[in-house]
Structures are given as structure tokens and as C-alpha cells.
Design a protein around this motif. Sequence first.
Motif, mmCIF file in Angstrom:
data_model
loop_
_atom_site.group_PDB
_atom_site.id
_atom_site.type_symbol
_atom_site.label_atom_id
_atom_site.label_comp_id
_atom_site.label_asym_id
_atom_site.label_seq_id
_atom_site.Cartn_x
_atom_site.Cartn_y
_atom_site.Cartn_z
ATOM 1 N N ALA A 184 0.232 6.900 -6.462
ATOM 2 C CA ALA A 184 -1.038 7.644 -6.517
ATOM 3 C C ALA A 184 -1.087 9.180 -6.260
ATOM 4 O O ALA A 184 -1.494 10.444 -6.631
ATOM 5 N N ASP A 185 -0.397 9.564 -5.028
ATOM 6 C CA ASP A 185 -0.343 10.719 -4.436
ATOM 7 C C ASP A 185 0.481 11.738 -5.475
ATOM 8 O O ASP A 185 0.100 12.958 -5.821
ATOM 9 N N ALA A 244 -6.564 2.029 -3.110
ATOM 10 C CA ALA A 244 -6.118 3.297 -3.586
ATOM 11 C C ALA A 244 -7.027 4.108 -4.554
ATOM 12 O O ALA A 244 -6.409 5.059 -5.127
ATOM 13 N N PRO A 298 0.797 -1.158 -0.148
ATOM 14 C CA PRO A 298 -0.109 0.026 -0.086
ATOM 15 C C PRO A 298 0.838 1.232 0.094
ATOM 16 O O PRO A 298 0.355 2.121 -0.569
ATOM 17 N N ASN A 319 0.260 4.104 -2.782
ATOM 18 C CA ASN A 319 -0.187 5.520 -2.585
ATOM 19 C C ASN A 319 0.727 6.418 -2.625
ATOM 20 O O ASN A 319 0.323 7.612 -3.032
#
Length: 391
Positions: free
Chosen positions: A49-50, A95, A42, A46
Motif C-alpha cells: 500500500a505504501d 490498510a 499486515p 502495508n
Amino acid sequence: MQETWRWYGGLDKITLPDVAQTGASGIVNALHEIPYGEVWQPERINARADQIRAAGFDWAVVESLPIHERIKRGEGDLTQLFANYRQSMANLADAGVQVICYNFMPLLDWTRTDLAAPVARGGTCLRFEAYRMAAFEIHMLGRAAAEDDYPEDVRQRAAIWFQQSTQADRDALLHAIMSGLPGAYDRYDVDGLKHALTLYDGLDRTALRANYKRFLDEIIPAADDLGMRFCVHPDDPPRDILGLARIVSGADDIDWIMGAVDSKANGLTLCSGSLGANPANDVPEIAAKHADRIHFAHLRNVRKDSDGAFEEAAHLEGDTDMVALIKVLLAEEKRRRDTGRADHSIPFRPDHGHELLTDIGQGTFPGYPMVGRLRGLAELRGVIAALTHGV
């Protein structure tokens, strides 16, 4: 249709601020640094994705969540590999990433023999030359059965090329063939490739299909539970390579895959270039037949020769009727909207562009230059705008 752009993260010389200038709204990305078979944790997902969202995009599609070669070979106890794959899926879903593109090509990904073939009015393109592939298989790799895979005229041209080639020519051919492997994965030398191929001895079309069916049975129920969309990418090129069977090359193959697990989650990446390199494929017809299972589209074009060679054409040139194909995709989007589907939009990206102008010498991933893809996106955007005008 959602405009997306393939971006290779930290491995890419093109930055997200560069991509922002294209007008695309979605990013197609993968965690290429993670070895096949390991869980995408994760924190890694993440962070990516951020990064994508901070640049003003959404992470529209994962391309790819790779399948370990042991799964393709059906080798040994695969329980942990399937569990890891499902865990990576769950972590991506958490996500907010819902579409996963993948392929089931054994050992190699897309394959070309020339990464910089000249284009008539300037620039370069990717090309697959049948006689050079034959020269590699027969004379460099020494694969005896390759003699049966090529017609006599191609074998003759292959022999002439090999006799006249320098070591630098042969090294360049090996480099081109290995360049389809994405990310930070191993590239093989000739001896290494010979050894790798021995691991696939006996893996014929029937066995590979059985292993693929097992993969779908293990993965698609999890995709259903997570609300995800899985979409297989066709073989590129759509033919057996190095004696390895390929089973996502034509209309019959896609019919079989869609029927193997009857679920909307078991879908297709409609790659007009990969399918278009097979003379037997009518790409708009395939798209129309499986429109409700198309979750992602790669829009590019190819120009084929009679001996099996082909090269990347400009997006609105080549052998596939791109306007007819986009009509099919837009009609499917309308059908989805009319039925109230929230995920009615089909993400697409301009695939494999020519190297043009300032692209040349930049060292971007083969097939993924900035200017050439931007030209393709602009042309595709124009087609979509014209077809949707007043609708």
C-alpha cells in the motif's frame, strides 16, 4: 467512474511510473507471491500500500484474494482456511483497502488457446479456439468424456489439428492454457494436469454451488462487519472446462449468487468480456438488473464465432454494446450519489488489450500490455466524457 490499472507488483514489467502516464488514479493489485490459503500479513499489505501511494495512486481493488482449492472442493476441515481468509480481509481493511475481487473457477483461471492471434490491422490478441481446446482435452489430455462436450464438426477439426500438429504446437497450446494462472503459482504439464483433475472427481454443479454457498456464508458476514465489498468475477470462458463445472457463467448464475446471501457486500465484478463470451448473455441487461451490487467493472469486448470460439476485440468493437453498458454504470453511480453513498464511484479498468506497437516482444502478462490497454482506456474515457457532458 474511477479509472484503475491492473499492476502485478514486482512480477510486472510495467512500472508504476509507467502507469502514472496513463492518467489512471487507482491500482488493482494483489500479493501474488503469497500461496493460496496463507494469511496476508499486515507488514506485507502495508508495504505494498505504501509503495502504491508513494507513486501517487490509491490501492483501489484487490484482485484477487484467492480462494484455496480445498474450499472449492469442500475438502476436509476448512476451519483454518476460512479463518485465514477472514484475517487477510481484516488486515486489508486496516490498510484502507475495501474492495475485493475474486473468482470461484475450479483449478484454472481464465483460459485461452492462443496468446498472440493476429489482429486484422496489426498487433495480436488473446483467442479461445474451440477446436484447439477440444484437441487438448480429447487427444492430449485423453479425457474420454470430452467427446460429449463438443459438436461433431469441432471434434473433426480437433482431430485434424492434432494429426498435423508438431510437439512444439502442442507445447504452445499447453502453455497458453496454463497462462491464465496468475502470479507465481504452479503450471501443470499434461500428466500433472491429469492428476490435478482427479481431485475434482464427482464435483458437479450442485456440489460446487453448495461449496460456494458455504464460502459466502463464512465470508460475507465478516465483509459486512468490516465495511468491505466483495465482488465475484464471472467464469472465463463462461462454460465448463476440462470437465470442471463452472457456476458464474450466465444471468441465472448471477441471480443465484446475489440471492445466496442477501447483502450489499455480496457483489459482482461486472466483466463485460467474460459475460460477453456467452451468446445467451445480454451484458447491459445483466448490469442493469444487478447495478446496486456492482462494486468493480472490467471493461473489454469480445467477438464470438458460432462454434464457441471467441477473441478479444477492441474495446469499442465486438459484440457487447459498450456505450449502453457504460450508461448503466453511470446511472447507478448517479443513483448512489443521490442517496448519499460515500462510495458511489465504481472503479473500472480497461481489461485485456491487444498487443500493439512497442508492446510486441516485451513479455508482459498475456492480455496486459501497455499500449493496447492504454488505447482501451482512452476509448472508454472518451465514452464516459461524452455521456457525462453537461451532467
